[in-house]
Design a protein around this motif. Structure first.
Motif, PDB file in Angstrom:
ATOM      1  N   LEU A  57      -2.709   5.163  -7.796  1.00 33.15           N
ATOM      2  CA  LEU A  57      -3.562   3.878  -7.775  1.00 33.15           C
ATOM      3  C   LEU A  57      -3.564   3.909  -6.319  1.00 33.15           C
ATOM      4  N   LEU A  58      -3.331   4.600  -4.900  1.00 32.34           N
ATOM      5  CA  LEU A  58      -4.174   5.101  -3.959  1.00 32.34           C
ATOM      6  C   LEU A  58      -5.715   5.648  -4.251  1.00 32.34           C
ATOM      7  N   VAL A  59      -5.345   6.991  -4.966  1.00 31.23           N
ATOM      8  CA  VAL A  59      -6.572   7.881  -5.096  1.00 31.23           C
ATOM      9  C   VAL A  59      -7.614   7.481  -6.008  1.00 31.23           C
ATOM     10  N   ARG A  67     -13.950   1.373   0.181  1.00 26.45           N
ATOM     11  CA  ARG A  67     -13.302   2.435   1.331  1.00 26.45           C
ATOM     12  C   ARG A  67     -12.083   1.739   2.818  1.00 26.45           C
ATOM     13  N   ARG A  68     -13.351   0.807   2.717  1.00 26.82           N
ATOM     14  CA  ARG A  68     -12.258   0.770   4.449  1.00 26.82           C
ATOM     15  C   ARG A  68     -11.250  -0.368   3.640  1.00 26.82           C
ATOM     16  N   PHE A  69     -11.037  -0.951   2.945  1.00 26.96           N
ATOM     17  CA  PHE A  69      -9.395  -1.957   2.992  1.00 26.96           C
ATOM     18  C   PHE A  69      -8.855  -0.608   1.452  1.00 26.96           C
ATOM     19  N   ILE A  70      -9.317   0.118   1.055  1.00 18.88           N
ATOM     20  CA  ILE A  70      -8.207   1.268   0.532  1.00 18.88           C
ATOM     21  C   ILE A  70      -7.610   1.683   1.858  1.00 18.88           C
ATOM     22  N   CYS A  71      -8.554   2.327   2.553  1.00 14.17           N
ATOM     23  CA  CYS A  71      -7.608   3.288   3.576  1.00 14.17           C
ATOM     24  C   CYS A  71      -6.714   2.245   4.171  1.00 14.17           C
ATOM     25  N   ASN A  72      -7.332   0.947   5.127  1.00 12.85           N
ATOM     26  CA  ASN A  72      -6.212   0.193   5.226  1.00 12.85           C
ATOM     27  C   ASN A  72      -4.775   0.197   4.386  1.00 12.85           C
ATOM     28  N   THR A  73      -5.261   0.293   3.382  1.00 20.03           N
ATOM     29  CA  THR A  73      -3.972   0.423   2.191  1.00 20.03           C
ATOM     30  C   THR A  73      -2.578   1.324   2.728  1.00 20.03           C
ATOM     31  N   PHE A 109       6.249 -13.011   5.394  1.00 24.95           N
ATOM     32  CA  PHE A 109       5.021 -13.383   6.911  1.00 24.95           C
ATOM     33  C   PHE A 109       4.341 -11.704   7.126  1.00 24.95           C
ATOM     34  N   GLY A 110       5.700 -10.215   6.639  1.00 23.40           N
ATOM     35  CA  GLY A 110       4.813  -8.643   6.445  1.00 23.40           C
ATOM     36  C   GLY A 110       3.686  -8.867   5.569  1.00 23.40           C
ATOM     37  N   ILE A 111       4.065  -9.383   4.535  1.00 24.22           N
ATOM     38  CA  ILE A 111       2.902  -9.045   4.190  1.00 24.22           C
ATOM     39  C   ILE A 111       1.485  -9.712   4.189  1.00 24.22           C
ATOM     40  N   GLY A 112       1.840 -10.764   4.794  1.00 18.74           N
ATOM     41  CA  GLY A 112       0.352 -11.876   4.803  1.00 18.74           C
ATOM     42  C   GLY A 112      -0.082 -11.322   6.389  1.00 18.74           C
ATOM     43  N   VAL A 113       0.090 -10.781   7.078  1.00 19.52           N
ATOM     44  CA  VAL A 113      -0.437 -10.096   8.096  1.00 19.52           C
ATOM     45  C   VAL A 113      -1.001  -9.063   7.653  1.00 19.52           C
ATOM     46  N   ILE A 114      -0.812  -8.260   7.351  1.00 22.02           N
ATOM     47  CA  ILE A 114      -0.961  -7.132   6.699  1.00 22.02           C
ATOM     48  C   ILE A 114      -3.026  -7.538   5.694  1.00 22.02           C
ATOM     49  N   LEU A 115      -2.556  -8.767   5.196  1.00 24.91           N
ATOM     50  CA  LEU A 115      -4.121  -9.598   3.954  1.00 24.91           C
ATOM     51  C   LEU A 115      -5.045 -10.275   4.792  1.00 24.91           C
ATOM     52  N   ARG A 116      -4.476 -10.130   5.831  1.00 22.00           N
ATOM     53  CA  ARG A 116      -4.993 -10.923   7.194  1.00 22.00           C
ATOM     54  C   ARG A 116      -5.738  -9.792   8.281  1.00 22.00           C
ATOM     55  N   CYS A 117      -5.260  -8.494   7.816  1.00 23.37           N
ATOM     56  CA  CYS A 117      -6.159  -7.060   8.613  1.00 23.37           C
ATOM     57  C   CYS A 117      -6.442  -6.439   8.013  1.00 23.37           C
ATOM     58  N   SER A 118      -6.885  -7.005   6.517  1.00 26.38           N
ATOM     59  CA  SER A 118      -7.550  -6.686   5.004  1.00 26.38           C
ATOM     60  C   SER A 118      -7.689  -5.382   5.012  1.00 26.38           C
ATOM     61  N   GLY A 119      -6.317  -5.652   4.678  1.00 29.54           N
ATOM     62  CA  GLY A 119      -5.084  -4.298   3.620  1.00 29.54           C
ATOM     63  C   GLY A 119      -4.249  -5.083   3.173  1.00 29.54           C
ATOM     64  N   SER A 120      -3.731  -4.535   1.780  1.00 33.35           N
ATOM     65  CA  SER A 120      -2.368  -4.740   1.025  1.00 33.35           C
ATOM     66  C   SER A 120      -1.251  -3.347   1.246  1.00 33.35           C
ATOM     67  N   SER A 121      -0.209  -4.139   0.759  1.00 38.15           N
ATOM     68  CA  SER A 121       1.019  -3.315   0.612  1.00 38.15           C
ATOM     69  C   SER A 121       0.523  -1.709  -0.454  1.00 38.15           C
ATOM     70  N   GLY A 122      -0.130  -2.346  -1.100  1.00 42.15           N
ATOM     71  CA  GLY A 122      -0.510  -1.472  -2.258  1.00 42.15           C
ATOM     72  C   GLY A 122      -0.253  -2.120  -3.674  1.00 42.15           C
ATOM     73  N   GLY A 123       0.101  -0.583  -4.644  1.00 42.00           N
ATOM     74  CA  GLY A 123       1.069  -1.404  -5.956  1.00 42.00           C
ATOM     75  C   GLY A 123       0.048  -2.144  -7.090  1.00 42.00           C
ATOM     76  N   PHE A 124       0.925  -3.707  -7.171  1.00 41.04           N
ATOM     77  CA  PHE A 124       0.419  -3.685  -8.004  1.00 41.04           C
ATOM     78  C   PHE A 124      -1.173  -4.471  -7.336  1.00 41.04           C
ATOM     79  N   ASP A 125      -1.091  -5.156  -6.200  1.00 45.64           N
ATOM     80  CA  ASP A 125      -2.677  -5.303  -5.946  1.00 45.64           C
ATOM     81  C   ASP A 125      -3.744  -4.693  -6.265  1.00 45.64           C
ATOM     82  N   ILE A 126      -3.659  -3.434  -6.099  1.00 46.06           N
ATOM     83  CA  ILE A 126      -4.488  -2.353  -6.820  1.00 46.06           C
ATOM     84  C   ILE A 126      -4.341  -2.544  -8.239  1.00 46.06           C
ATOM     85  N   ILE A 127      -3.426  -2.407  -8.895  1.00 42.03           N
ATOM     86  CA  ILE A 127      -3.907  -2.735 -10.654  1.00 42.03           C
ATOM     87  C   ILE A 127      -4.379  -3.976 -11.061  1.00 42.03           C
ATOM     88  N   SER A 128      -4.693  -5.342 -10.332  1.00 41.95           N
ATOM     89  CA  SER A 128      -4.968  -6.028 -11.329  1.00 41.95           C
ATOM     90  C   SER A 128      -6.174  -6.192 -10.588  1.00 41.95           C
TER      91      SER A 128
END
Length: 270
Positions: A57-59, A67-73, A109-128
């Motif tokens: 999914l990352l690829v 690109r920056r969003f995916i690199c952060n992810t 809390f952890g996911i919220g911090v990741i999202l505020r830093c312009s990233g995501s924890s991957g997985g279903f976020d990328i699929i959606s």
């Protein structure tokens, strides 16, 4: 600072998984929940499973999304996977209800911090996000449907008590994420610059948003300029301001809060 925030948030997610959720066979949302199921049912470590499930999914996301969003992810997925691998699975709280609630809250809390830093924890976020580019369908509804699958799998493979505790964990996670990450707040940006084409390409390469380019003339200077209009979420503002400054530090930017967006907000324009 973005990288430090992503590392911190990802480490918090791994702690929540290994100390609160996994010891009670309570799943998280998304591919992380699927990784937990694999880690419980097979000898494969949860961290390795999480990395392997996210890798394709990352690829794809790197090729299709900003690109920056995916690199952060990618950074987030690596830190979460390493955390799940090295942090020992210890039952901090013996009460499964408390573990589900606090595990869900800490995960949120952890996911919220990741999202505020312009990233995501991957997985279903990328699929959606990838599906949203092809279909006129809300991302939130897609995520809910995919998380429902995790709950059903948990119920059939373990027991329905575990499935209900998983539902509690996912619900609490969503509430905490919404409190930290105000993704529902939209902003309209009007960017006036003499470097219109360069600015357009730079934003499209790095931000998962479309934009419209208009021709303009300076009222005082009478010189031609481009006006770029785009709608972003509030958490993207810091990233977008940095991108604008990289191309044209002298650009004039007007930022207004948007009451409502009608149309395919999640799709990018080509």
């Amino acid at each position: 600072m973005q990288f430090l925030g992503i590392i911190f948030g990802s480490f918090i997610v791994a702690v929540a998984f290994n100390l609160f959720l996994i010891p009670h066979e309570t799943m998280s949302s998304g591919l992380s929940g699927v990784s937990m199921i694999i880690g419980i049912l097979t000898p494969l470590n949860t961290g390795i499973a999480n990395f392997l499930l996210n890798l394709p999914l990352l690829v794809i996301g790197y090729l299709k999304l900003g690109r920056r969003f995916i690199c952060n992810t990618i950074l987030s997925v690596l830190v979460v996977s390493l955390g799940l691998y090295f942090i020992p699975v210890i039952e901090i709280a013996h009460d499964i209800i408390l573990s589900s609630i606090f595990g869900g809250a800490i995960t949120g809390f952890g996911i919220g911090v990741i999202l505020r830093c312009s990233g995501s924890s991957g997985g279903f976020d990328i699929i959606s996000m990838l599906l949203a580019r092809k279909m006129d369908f809300p991302i939130g509804t897609m995520l809910s449907a995919m998380n429902a699958i995790v709950i059903l799998i948990s119920g059939f493979l373990f027991d329905w008590d575990s499935a209900l505790y998983t539902m509690v964990s996912i619900f609490v996670t969503g509430k905490v994420v919404d409190a930290i990450y105000t993704h529902h707040v939209k902003l309209t940006l009007m960017i006036i610059t003499e470097k219109g084409e360069e600015m357009r390409q730079h934003l499209l390469d790095n931000v998962y948003r479309g934009l419209t380019v208009l021709d303009g003339i300076g009222g005082y200077s009478n010189q031609k300029r481009n006006v770029l209009m785009t709608v972003i979420t509030r958490y993207q503002l810091g990233e977008v301001k940095n991108l604008i400054t990289e191309v044209d530090p002298a650009a004039f930017v007007n930022i207004t809060e948007t009451v409502e967006v009608i149309g395919l907000f999640h799709k990018t324009t080509q």
